[in-house]
Write an enzyme that holds these catalytic residues in place. Structure first.
Site, mmCIF file in Angstrom:
data_model
loop_
_atom_site.group_PDB
_atom_site.id
_atom_site.type_symbol
_atom_site.label_atom_id
_atom_site.label_comp_id
_atom_site.label_asym_id
_atom_site.label_seq_id
_atom_site.Cartn_x
_atom_site.Cartn_y
_atom_site.Cartn_z
ATOM 1 N N LYS A 54 -34.151 0.157 15.518
ATOM 2 C CA LYS A 54 -33.141 -0.166 16.528
ATOM 3 C C LYS A 54 -33.485 0.444 17.878
ATOM 4 C CE LYS A 54 -28.960 -1.315 14.051
ATOM 5 N NZ LYS A 54 -27.537 -1.069 13.916
ATOM 6 N N LYS A 78 -35.420 -9.966 7.218
ATOM 7 C CA LYS A 78 -34.084 -10.134 6.638
ATOM 8 C C LYS A 78 -33.181 -10.910 7.595
ATOM 9 C CE LYS A 78 -31.771 -6.048 8.284
ATOM 10 N NZ LYS A 78 -30.944 -4.922 8.196
ATOM 11 N N LYS A 127 -27.818 -10.104 12.236
ATOM 12 C CA LYS A 127 -27.071 -10.584 13.403
ATOM 13 C C LYS A 127 -27.843 -10.362 14.689
ATOM 14 C CE LYS A 127 -23.825 -7.169 11.779
ATOM 15 N NZ LYS A 127 -22.510 -6.943 11.295
HETATM 16 P P1 TYM Z 1 -24.209 -3.755 8.269
HETATM 17 O O1 TYM Z 1 -22.978 -3.949 9.081
HETATM 18 O O2 TYM Z 1 -25.524 -3.972 8.919
HETATM 19 O O3 TYM Z 1 -24.164 -4.682 7.004
HETATM 20 C C1 TYM Z 1 -23.021 -4.711 6.137
HETATM 21 C C2 TYM Z 1 -23.423 -4.943 4.699
HETATM 22 O O4 TYM Z 1 -24.159 -6.174 4.592
HETATM 23 C C3 TYM Z 1 -25.408 -5.919 3.959
HETATM 24 N N1 TYM Z 1 -26.415 -6.824 4.543
HETATM 25 C C4 TYM Z 1 -27.198 -7.615 3.820
HETATM 26 N N2 TYM Z 1 -27.267 -7.823 2.491
HETATM 27 C C5 TYM Z 1 -28.175 -8.734 2.065
HETATM 28 N N3 TYM Z 1 -28.992 -9.414 2.894
HETATM 29 C C6 TYM Z 1 -28.962 -9.236 4.236
HETATM 30 N N4 TYM Z 1 -29.766 -9.932 5.033
HETATM 31 C C7 TYM Z 1 -28.022 -8.291 4.754
HETATM 32 N N5 TYM Z 1 -27.718 -7.870 6.005
HETATM 33 C C8 TYM Z 1 -26.727 -6.963 5.854
HETATM 34 C C9 TYM Z 1 -25.730 -4.471 4.276
HETATM 35 O O5 TYM Z 1 -26.663 -3.925 3.370
HETATM 36 C C10 TYM Z 1 -24.355 -3.827 4.162
HETATM 37 O O6 TYM Z 1 -24.039 -3.581 2.817
HETATM 38 N N6 TYM Z 1 -24.717 1.231 8.099
HETATM 39 C C11 TYM Z 1 -24.003 0.105 7.520
HETATM 40 C C12 TYM Z 1 -22.493 0.213 7.610
HETATM 41 C C13 TYM Z 1 -21.926 1.476 7.046
HETATM 42 C C14 TYM Z 1 -21.788 1.771 5.660
HETATM 43 C C15 TYM Z 1 -21.169 3.058 5.637
HETATM 44 C C16 TYM Z 1 -22.125 1.097 4.494
HETATM 45 C C17 TYM Z 1 -21.433 2.506 7.764
HETATM 46 N N7 TYM Z 1 -20.958 3.481 6.910
HETATM 47 C C18 TYM Z 1 -20.901 3.684 4.418
HETATM 48 C C19 TYM Z 1 -21.840 1.737 3.267
HETATM 49 C C20 TYM Z 1 -21.229 3.002 3.257
HETATM 50 C C21 TYM Z 1 -24.426 -1.164 8.267
HETATM 51 O O7 TYM Z 1 -24.840 -1.113 9.411
HETATM 52 O O8 TYM Z 1 -24.175 -2.311 7.592
#
Ligand code: TYM
Length: 341
Positions: A118, A201, A204
């Site tokens: 990032k 992957k 967004k």
């Molecule tokens: P974020 O917002 O990027 O994504 C949210 C969830 O979606 C999953 N995900 C995917 N799964 C499969 N294929 C993909 N292409 C894909 N893109 C996203 C992510 O693995 C996630 O489960 N850091 C985290 C948010 C967070 C969090 C937490 C998660 C903050 N605190 C505590 C679990 C526990 C994030 O940026 O997810």
């Protein structure tokens, strides 16, 4: 020390930045909804404080947070059964994160690949929050003593860090206070790939909208994106093994399997030997059938933002019944003077 002696509790979070996409749905939301009736308490969080680690227009952040809440509910998460919150309304997340900033080591943070991705080449200009992000994430989880965290594969490294922070805290203070959380990375869709490039992957932040299916896309757009998805010229194989070196084909088969609650082998039993000209329209029909009701329900919920705000405010009250005593006990372990625990 493990999570075994703690009451099972699920926590997971999603960033309210930009549109939700099929990767978020299959890798996270759908799995949360599927797990809802297992009788385990679950807390799901719109991580607005994580979102501001990169610039967010305030109006967009407000809207995305509400839209994400609508996305959770439209995907089948019942706010009466699970606790739905936005992070900033539960201040104990940020308070515990400060403690963890003092437990985690700079060397650990330097290994985080998401920060490197990032921040890019210009890491000096990245926010301090982006660097400290994984420590807040550990606090999100551990302020609930959560034992299980369902996520997609991209979050694995952050969850390993969460375990390291819990273990170091427990060791430094000679307690068994924080559980060693189990990541739950299961199913055929823990890494949904871009529709334009099977080695990246779905995300967004990809500049090409054709690379992803957004949860707000209408039926025609979904069908068009699947029709135009990159593939190779071969027909689908008969065995899962033969998908190994065909990332685009594997991705579409995985998406089909996840949407249809079946295995890759089941998909190949029907479509093995068939051309993409046959498979893609079937996948488009399935995706539209599964996603359209969710998209419509999200739009309906977004017509009443006051109701969404009410759900999040109620969620915060329920969440704080868990987080307030855990933070207070943490402070007591550390030696901070306050009310008796
Ligand atoms: P974020 O917002 O990027 O994504 C949210 C969830 O979606 C999953 N995900 C995917 N799964 C499969 N294929 C993909 N292409 C894909 N893109 C996203 C992510 O693995 C996630 O489960 N850091 C985290 C948010 C967070 C969090 C937490 C998660 C903050 N605190 C505590 C679990 C526990 C994030 O940026 O997810």
């Amino acid at each position: 020390m493990s999570s075994a002696s703690f009451t099972p509790r699920v926590f997971s979070g999603i960033q309210p930045s930009g549109d939700l996409h099929l990767g978020n749905y299959l890798g996270a939301l759908k799995r949360f909804a599927d797990a809802q009736n297992q009788g385990i308490e679950a807390v799901y969080c719109m991580v607005d404080m994580h979102a501001i680690t990169v610039w967010q227009n305030p109006e967009d952040l407000r809207r995305s947070t509400r839209e994400l809440c609508a996305g959770f509910i439209a995907s089948g998460i019942d706010p009466e059964k699970s606790i739905l919150i936005n992070q900033s309304q539960v201040p104990e997340h940020a308070q515990l994160a400060w403690v963890f900033n003092c437990v985690a080591r700079i060397g650990w943070m330097n290994r985080m690949t998401q920060f490197k991705d990032k921040a890019g080449k210009n890491a000096e200009k990245a926010s301090l929050g982006l660097y400290a992000y994984p420590s807040l994430m550990a606090a999100d989880i551990l302020v609930y003593h959560a034992t299980h965290v369902p996520v997609g594969e991209d979050q694995k490294q952050h969850l390993e860090l969460t375990r390291d922070i819990a273990a170091k805290f427990n060791h430094d203070y000679g307690v068994d206070f924080f559980p060693i959380t189990e990541p739950v990375i299961e199913g055929t869709a823990t890494r949904v790939m871009s529709l334009r490039d099977g080695s990246k992957k779905m995300s967004k932040s990809d500049p090409s909208d054709m690379s992803r299916i957004n949860m707000t896309d209408d039926a025609d757009t979904i069908a068009k994106k699947i029709r135009k998805a990159k593939t190779d010229p071969e027909p689908l194989p008969d065995t899962v093994d033969a998908l190994k070196d065909r990332p685009e084909a594997r991705n579409l088969v995985n998406i089909y399997a996840a949407l249809d609650n079946c295995t890759q082998a089941d998909v190949l039993a029907t479509y093995g030997g068939k051309q993409f000209g046959t498979f893609k329209p079937a996948l488009a029909d399935l995706a539209v059938a599964r996603m359209s009701p969710i998209t419509q329900e999200m739009a309906r919920l977004m017509d009443d933002p006051a109701e969404i705000d009410r759900i999040l405010a109620l969620g915060a009250v329920r969440a704080r019944e868990i987080t307030t005593p855990i933070l207070r006990q943490t402070y007591d372990i550390i030696g901070m003077v306050g009310p008796a625990v």
